[in-house]
Design an enzyme around this catalytic site. Structure first.
Site, short mmCIF file in Angstrom:
data_model
loop_
_atom_site.label_atom_id
_atom_site.label_comp_id
_atom_site.label_asym_id
_atom_site.label_seq_id
_atom_site.Cartn_x
_atom_site.Cartn_y
_atom_site.Cartn_z
N GLY A 13 6.98 63.04 -29.32
CA GLY A 13 8.00 63.55 -28.41
C GLY A 13 9.41 63.57 -28.98
O GLY A 13 9.65 64.09 -30.07
N ILE A 14 10.33 63.00 -28.21
CA ILE A 14 11.76 63.04 -28.57
C ILE A 14 11.99 62.33 -29.91
O ILE A 14 12.70 62.85 -30.79
CB ILE A 14 12.59 62.38 -27.45
CG1 ILE A 14 12.55 63.27 -26.20
CG2 ILE A 14 14.03 62.14 -27.91
CD1 ILE A 14 13.13 62.61 -24.94
N ASP A 59 5.54 46.88 -32.12
CA ASP A 59 5.77 46.86 -30.67
C ASP A 59 7.20 46.37 -30.49
O ASP A 59 7.51 45.22 -30.80
CB ASP A 59 4.76 45.91 -29.99
CG ASP A 59 4.99 45.81 -28.49
OD1 ASP A 59 6.01 46.32 -27.98
OD2 ASP A 59 4.13 45.19 -27.82
N GLY A 88 9.69 54.12 -25.59
CA GLY A 88 9.80 53.84 -24.17
C GLY A 88 8.50 54.12 -23.45
O GLY A 88 7.63 54.84 -23.97
N TYR A 151 11.56 51.70 -13.85
CA TYR A 151 11.96 52.53 -15.00
C TYR A 151 13.47 52.80 -14.95
O TYR A 151 14.18 52.63 -15.96
CB TYR A 151 11.17 53.83 -14.96
CG TYR A 151 11.49 54.81 -16.06
CD1 TYR A 151 10.96 54.66 -17.33
CD2 TYR A 151 12.32 55.91 -15.82
CE1 TYR A 151 11.25 55.57 -18.35
CE2 TYR A 151 12.61 56.83 -16.81
CZ TYR A 151 12.07 56.66 -18.07
OH TYR A 151 12.36 57.57 -19.07
N LYS A 155 16.42 51.73 -17.65
CA LYS A 155 17.28 52.71 -18.32
C LYS A 155 18.75 52.53 -17.93
O LYS A 155 19.65 52.81 -18.73
CB LYS A 155 16.79 54.13 -18.00
CG LYS A 155 15.40 54.44 -18.57
CD LYS A 155 15.38 54.36 -20.09
CE LYS A 155 14.09 54.92 -20.67
NZ LYS A 155 14.10 54.97 -22.14
N1 LIG Z 1 10.17 63.25 -21.68
C1 LIG Z 1 11.10 63.13 -20.73
O1 LIG Z 1 11.19 63.99 -19.83
C2 LIG Z 1 12.05 61.97 -20.73
C3 LIG Z 1 13.05 61.95 -19.74
C4 LIG Z 1 13.96 60.89 -19.73
C5 LIG Z 1 13.86 59.89 -20.67
N2 LIG Z 1 12.86 59.92 -21.61
C6 LIG Z 1 12.82 58.82 -22.57
O2 LIG Z 1 12.77 59.33 -23.87
C7 LIG Z 1 12.08 58.42 -24.73
C8 LIG Z 1 11.01 59.17 -25.49
O3 LIG Z 1 10.10 59.69 -24.54
P1 LIG Z 1 9.06 60.85 -24.89
O4 LIG Z 1 9.06 61.77 -23.74
O5 LIG Z 1 9.32 61.35 -26.26
O6 LIG Z 1 7.69 59.99 -24.81
P2 LIG Z 1 6.43 59.94 -25.76
O7 LIG Z 1 5.43 59.13 -25.02
O8 LIG Z 1 6.06 61.31 -26.21
O9 LIG Z 1 6.96 59.11 -27.01
C9 LIG Z 1 7.28 57.75 -26.90
C10 LIG Z 1 6.86 57.02 -28.15
O10 LIG Z 1 7.23 55.63 -27.98
C11 LIG Z 1 6.16 54.84 -28.46
N3 LIG Z 1 6.18 53.53 -27.82
C12 LIG Z 1 5.91 53.23 -26.52
N4 LIG Z 1 5.99 51.91 -26.33
C13 LIG Z 1 6.31 51.36 -27.51
C14 LIG Z 1 6.53 50.03 -27.95
N5 LIG Z 1 6.39 48.99 -27.12
N6 LIG Z 1 6.87 49.82 -29.24
C15 LIG Z 1 6.99 50.87 -30.09
N7 LIG Z 1 6.76 52.14 -29.75
C16 LIG Z 1 6.44 52.38 -28.47
C17 LIG Z 1 4.89 55.62 -28.11
O11 LIG Z 1 3.78 55.20 -28.89
C18 LIG Z 1 5.33 57.06 -28.38
O12 LIG Z 1 5.06 57.42 -29.70
C19 LIG Z 1 11.54 57.32 -23.83
O13 LIG Z 1 12.40 56.20 -23.91
C20 LIG Z 1 11.59 57.93 -22.46
O14 LIG Z 1 11.70 56.96 -21.45
C21 LIG Z 1 11.96 60.94 -21.65
#
Ligand SMILES: NC(=O)c1ccc[n+]([C@@H]2O[C@H](COP(=O)([O-])OP(=O)(O)OC[C@H]3O[C@@H](n4cnc5c(N)ncnc54)[C@H](O)[C@@H]3O)[C@@H](O)[C@H]2O)c1
Length: 247
Positions: A13-14, A59, A88, A151, A155
Site C-alpha cells: 500500500g502506501i 513487528d 499500521g 483506531y 492516529k
Molecule cells: N488506505 C487508507 O485508506 C488509509 C487511510 C488512512 C490511514 N491509512 C494508514 O496508512 C498506513 C498504511 O496503510 P495501507 O492502506 O497502505 O495498509 P496496508 O495494509 O496495505 O499496508 C500496511 C503495511 O503495514 C504492515 N504492518 C502492519 N502491522 C505491522 C507491524 N506490527 N509491524 C510492521 N509492519 C506492520 C503490513 O504488513 C502492511 O505491509 C496505515 O498506518 C494506515 O492506518 C490508510
C-alpha cells in the site's frame, strides 16, 4: 543527494508507494514490515530498478525487533536520515465491542510502534544535525469516524506525537510532519471493503471532492517533497493529502 531512508509498512500500500518514490529519488531504502516475504519481494523489485534496498521482518510493536532492525540498517546501509512510519492496522468495532486486547494491539502498533521507530532512528539524525520524519496518521483522527474509536485514538496520538517531536527537534535540523490520508486504494482498504466494514473504494471514491480515492503515489509524492530540501521549512504540520475529503 542519496540518504538512508527507512519505511515501516513498506511491503504494501502506501508504504510500498513511498519506498518506490524514495528509491527513485536515489535514496537507499530499508523496508521494515511484519510480512517478511512481502518485504523481501518489495525490496527485490526496487533492486531490479537499480536501487539499493533491503528488507527486514519487524513487528513495530516489538521494541527488540525494531532495535535489531535499526542496528542491521546502520551496518548494511549507514546512518538513518529519513523515516516514514506507515506500518499500521485498522479494525472496525462498535465501542461496546472493543475488547481490551483489540484496544491494546491497535495502540501498540499504530502509536507505540511509531514512537519506537522514531526513538530508534533519532540518534543518527541528531548526530547528523539533519533528519526528516513523516508519520502516516489518518483523517479519522481529524473528523472522527464511527466504529473506529480505537483506531482514531491511535492516529490522534500520532498527530500529537508528531507535533511534540517537531517542536522538540526543530533546532536539531530535524523536521517532523504527518500525512493523514482519508481513502487510499490499498490492500487495507480493499480488505475492509471485502469484510463489509465500509461501502467500498469504488462507492466512496466518487464521493471524494476530487472524485476518486487516493493512490499510494499521491501520498508518496507529498512524502517525497517533505523529505527534500524544498521541504526544509515545513515542520509540525498536518499535510492533508485527501482529495478534499477533510478540509
Ligand atoms: N488506505 C487508507 O485508506 C488509509 C487511510 C488512512 C490511514 N491509512 C494508514 O496508512 C498506513 C498504511 O496503510 P495501507 O492502506 O497502505 O495498509 P496496508 O495494509 O496495505 O499496508 C500496511 C503495511 O503495514 C504492515 N504492518 C502492519 N502491522 C505491522 C507491524 N506490527 N509491524 C510492521 N509492519 C506492520 C503490513 O504488513 C502492511 O505491509 C496505515 O498506518 C494506515 O492506518 C490508510
Amino acid at each position: 543527494m542519496s540518504r538512508v531512508a527507512v519505511v515501516t509498512g513498506g511491503a504494501s500500500g502506501i508504504g510500498l508507494g513511498v519506498a518506490d518514490e524514495l528509491a527513485s529519488n536515489g535514496h537507499l531504502v530499508a523496508i521494515l514490515d511484519r510480512n517478511g516475504p512481502a518485504a523481501d519481494a518489495a525490496a527485490g523489485e526496487l533492486r531490479t530498478k537499480g536501487a539499493k534496498a533491503i528488507a527486514i521482518e519487524v513487528d513495530v510493536a516489538d521494541r527488540a525487533s525494531v532495535d535489531r532492525a535499526f542496528a542491521q540498517i546502520r551496518s548494511d546501509l549507514g546512518p538513518v536520515e529519513i523515516l516514514i512510519t506507515s506500518a499500521g492496522i485498522e479494525s472496525f468495532d462498535a465501542v461496546p465491542d472493543i475488547t481490551a486486547e483489540k484496544w491494546d494491539r491497535i495502540i501498540a502498533v499504530n502509536l507505540t510502534g511509531t514512537f519506537t521507530c522514531v526513538q530508534a532512528a533519532l540518534p543518527d539524525m541528531l548526530a547528523a544535525g539533519w533528519g526528516r520524519i513523516v508519520t502516516i496518521s489518518s483523517s479519522s483522527a481529524q473528523s472522527g469516524a464511527p466504529n473506529m474509536a480505537h483506531y482514531a485514538a491511535s492516529k490522534g496520538g500520532v498527530i500529537g506525537l508528531t507535533k511534540a517531536l517537531a517542536v522538540e527537534l526543530a533546532r536539531s535540523g530535524i523536521t517532523v510532519n504527518t500525512i493523514p490520508p482519508s481513502l487510499v486504494d490499498t490492500p487495507m482498504a480493499r480488505e475492509a471493503e471485502v469484510r463489509g466494514d465500509f461501502p467500498g473504494v469504488d462507492v466512496v471514491g466518487p464521493m471524494v471532492p476530487l472524485g476518486r480515492a487516493g493512490t499510494p503515489a499521491d501520498i508518496a509524492a507529498a512524502c517525497s517533497f517533505l523529505c527534500s530540501d524544498g521541504g526544509s521549512y515545513i515542520t509540525g504540520q498536518i499535510i492533508g493529502v485527501n482529495g478534499g475529503m477533510y478540509i
